[in-house]
Motif scaffolding. Structure first.
Motif, PDB file in Angstrom:
ATOM      1  N   GLN A  57       0.825  -1.206   0.000  1.00 22.31           N
ATOM      2  CA  GLN A  57       0.000   0.000   0.000  1.00 22.31           C
ATOM      3  C   GLN A  57       0.861   1.259   0.000  1.00 22.31           C
ATOM      4  O   GLN A  57       0.577   2.223  -0.714  1.00 22.31           O
ATOM      5  N   ALA A  58       1.927   1.249   0.771  1.00 24.14           N
ATOM      6  CA  ALA A  58       2.832   2.401   0.810  1.00 24.14           C
ATOM      7  C   ALA A  58       3.487   2.606  -0.560  1.00 24.14           C
ATOM      8  O   ALA A  58       3.670   3.740  -1.007  1.00 24.14           O
ATOM      9  N   LYS A  59       3.830   1.510  -1.232  1.00 29.46           N
ATOM     10  CA  LYS A  59       4.422   1.605  -2.567  1.00 29.46           C
ATOM     11  C   LYS A  59       3.427   2.216  -3.549  1.00 29.46           C
ATOM     12  O   LYS A  59       3.778   3.097  -4.336  1.00 29.46           O
ATOM     13  N   LEU A  60       2.181   1.759  -3.529  1.00 28.45           N
ATOM     14  CA  LEU A  60       1.166   2.307  -4.433  1.00 28.45           C
ATOM     15  C   LEU A  60       0.934   3.789  -4.158  1.00 28.45           C
ATOM     16  O   LEU A  60       0.793   4.585  -5.087  1.00 28.45           O
ATOM     17  N   ASN A  61       0.898   4.172  -2.892  1.00 22.89           N
ATOM     18  CA  ASN A  61       0.728   5.582  -2.540  1.00 22.89           C
ATOM     19  C   ASN A  61       1.884   6.422  -3.083  1.00 22.89           C
ATOM     20  O   ASN A  61       1.679   7.526  -3.594  1.00 22.89           O
ATOM     21  N   ALA A  62       3.092   5.893  -2.976  1.00 20.93           N
ATOM     22  CA  ALA A  62       4.255   6.610  -3.499  1.00 20.93           C
ATOM     23  C   ALA A  62       4.198   6.711  -5.022  1.00 20.93           C
ATOM     24  O   ALA A  62       4.535   7.750  -5.595  1.00 20.93           O
ATOM     25  N   VAL A  63       3.763   5.651  -5.682  1.00 23.34           N
ATOM     26  CA  VAL A  63       3.676   5.654  -7.147  1.00 23.34           C
ATOM     27  C   VAL A  63       2.713   6.729  -7.631  1.00 23.34           C
ATOM     28  O   VAL A  63       3.031   7.489  -8.546  1.00 23.34           O
ATOM     29  N   VAL A  64       1.526   6.830  -7.014  1.00 24.47           N
ATOM     30  CA  VAL A  64       0.585   7.863  -7.470  1.00 24.47           C
ATOM     31  C   VAL A  64       1.152   9.249  -7.213  1.00 24.47           C
ATOM     32  O   VAL A  64       0.938  10.169  -8.002  1.00 24.47           O
ATOM     33  N   GLY A  65       1.902   9.415  -6.142  1.00 28.56           N
ATOM     34  CA  GLY A  65       2.536  10.708  -5.883  1.00 28.56           C
ATOM     35  C   GLY A  65       3.568  11.067  -6.937  1.00 28.56           C
ATOM     36  O   GLY A  65       3.607  12.195  -7.418  1.00 28.56           O
ATOM     37  N   GLU A  69       2.977  14.133  -9.609  1.00 27.18           N
ATOM     38  CA  GLU A  69       3.962  15.216  -9.637  1.00 27.18           C
ATOM     39  C   GLU A  69       4.565  15.363 -11.030  1.00 27.18           C
ATOM     40  O   GLU A  69       4.689  16.468 -11.555  1.00 27.18           O
ATOM     41  N   ALA A  70       4.920  14.244 -11.635  1.00 28.60           N
ATOM     42  CA  ALA A  70       5.544  14.291 -12.961  1.00 28.60           C
ATOM     43  C   ALA A  70       4.607  14.855 -14.012  1.00 28.60           C
ATOM     44  O   ALA A  70       5.040  15.539 -14.939  1.00 28.60           O
ATOM     45  N   MET A  71       3.318  14.579 -13.865  1.00 21.74           N
ATOM     46  CA  MET A  71       2.334  15.060 -14.840  1.00 21.74           C
ATOM     47  C   MET A  71       1.718  16.387 -14.433  1.00 21.74           C
ATOM     48  O   MET A  71       0.848  16.909 -15.126  1.00 21.74           O
ATOM     49  N   ASP A  72       2.149  16.916 -13.293  1.00 20.43           N
ATOM     50  CA  ASP A  72       1.604  18.159 -12.750  1.00 20.43           C
ATOM     51  C   ASP A  72       0.077  18.065 -12.673  1.00 20.43           C
ATOM     52  O   ASP A  72      -0.642  18.942 -13.129  1.00 20.43           O
ATOM     53  N   SER A  73      -0.373  16.958 -12.098  1.00 20.46           N
ATOM     54  CA  SER A  73      -1.799  16.654 -12.015  1.00 20.46           C
ATOM     55  C   SER A  73      -2.286  16.755 -10.575  1.00 20.46           C
ATOM     56  O   SER A  73      -1.586  16.360  -9.645  1.00 20.46           O
ATOM     57  N   GLU A  74      -3.478  17.269 -10.417  1.00 20.84           N
ATOM     58  CA  GLU A  74      -4.060  17.359  -9.088  1.00 20.84           C
ATOM     59  C   GLU A  74      -4.601  16.020  -8.615  1.00 20.84           C
ATOM     60  O   GLU A  74      -4.722  15.784  -7.411  1.00 20.84           O
ATOM     61  N   VAL A  75      -4.965  15.156  -9.552  1.00 22.87           N
ATOM     62  CA  VAL A  75      -5.536  13.854  -9.197  1.00 22.87           C
ATOM     63  C   VAL A  75      -4.841  12.749  -9.982  1.00 22.87           C
ATOM     64  O   VAL A  75      -4.640  12.861 -11.187  1.00 22.87           O
ATOM     65  N   CYS A  76      -4.459  11.713  -9.281  1.00 17.91           N
ATOM     66  CA  CYS A  76      -3.883  10.523  -9.894  1.00 17.91           C
ATOM     67  C   CYS A  76      -4.320   9.339  -9.040  1.00 17.91           C
ATOM     68  O   CYS A  76      -4.216   9.390  -7.812  1.00 17.91           O
ATOM     69  N   SER A  77      -4.829   8.303  -9.680  1.00 15.69           N
ATOM     70  CA  SER A  77      -5.334   7.149  -8.939  1.00 15.69           C
ATOM     71  C   SER A  77      -4.929   5.856  -9.607  1.00 15.69           C
ATOM     72  O   SER A  77      -4.709   5.805 -10.814  1.00 15.69           O
ATOM     73  N   ILE A  78      -4.842   4.815  -8.803  1.00 19.41           N
ATOM     74  CA  ILE A  78      -4.596   3.464  -9.301  1.00 19.41           C
ATOM     75  C   ILE A  78      -5.803   2.611  -8.934  1.00 19.41           C
ATOM     76  O   ILE A  78      -6.180   2.518  -7.757  1.00 19.41           O
TER      77      ILE A  78
END
Length: 107
Positions: A57-65, A69-78
């Motif tokens: 879960q911590a890995k998935l949370n880091a991935v969406v972050g 950030e890379a896409m300069d997006s306010e929302v990113c989800s898996i």
């Protein structure tokens, strides 16, 4: 890309405020070279997260972050497919209480 370009990409450093990148001489890098530098940085960060010893879960949370950030997006989800239903597993920008609660049917 020539050998000189590859060497420059390895030596370039990404500006922390994400405005751009500079080569070893401090000159700005643009275009394809800039994309290569950012892609390498993103992939390195993703690799480091996945190779770490943190829980899934911590890995998935880091991935969406990282992706947000890379896409300069306010929302990113898996969303992961479980038993024929898409389940929200990690998000940045949506309510964290929705994780593992929000499910979407296919189709």
């Amino acid at each position: 890309m020539g050998d000189d370009d590859a060497e420059l990409a390895k030596q370039a450093s990404v500006n922390p405020d994400r405005i751009g990148a500079v080569d070893e001489n401090g000159d700005p890098v643009f275009g394809d070279m800039l994309m290569l530098i950012f892609a390498r940085e993103i992939l390195t960060r993703l690799h480091d997260v996945m190779a770490g010893r943190n829980p899934a879960q911590a890995k998935l949370n880091a991935v969406v972050g990282i992706i947000a950030e890379a896409m300069d997006s306010e929302v990113c989800s898996i969303y992961l497919l479980r038993e024929g239903v898409l389940e929200l597993f990690a998000t940045r920008g949506l309510d964290q209480a929705a994780v593992h609660v929000t499910k979407l049917a296919l189709g």
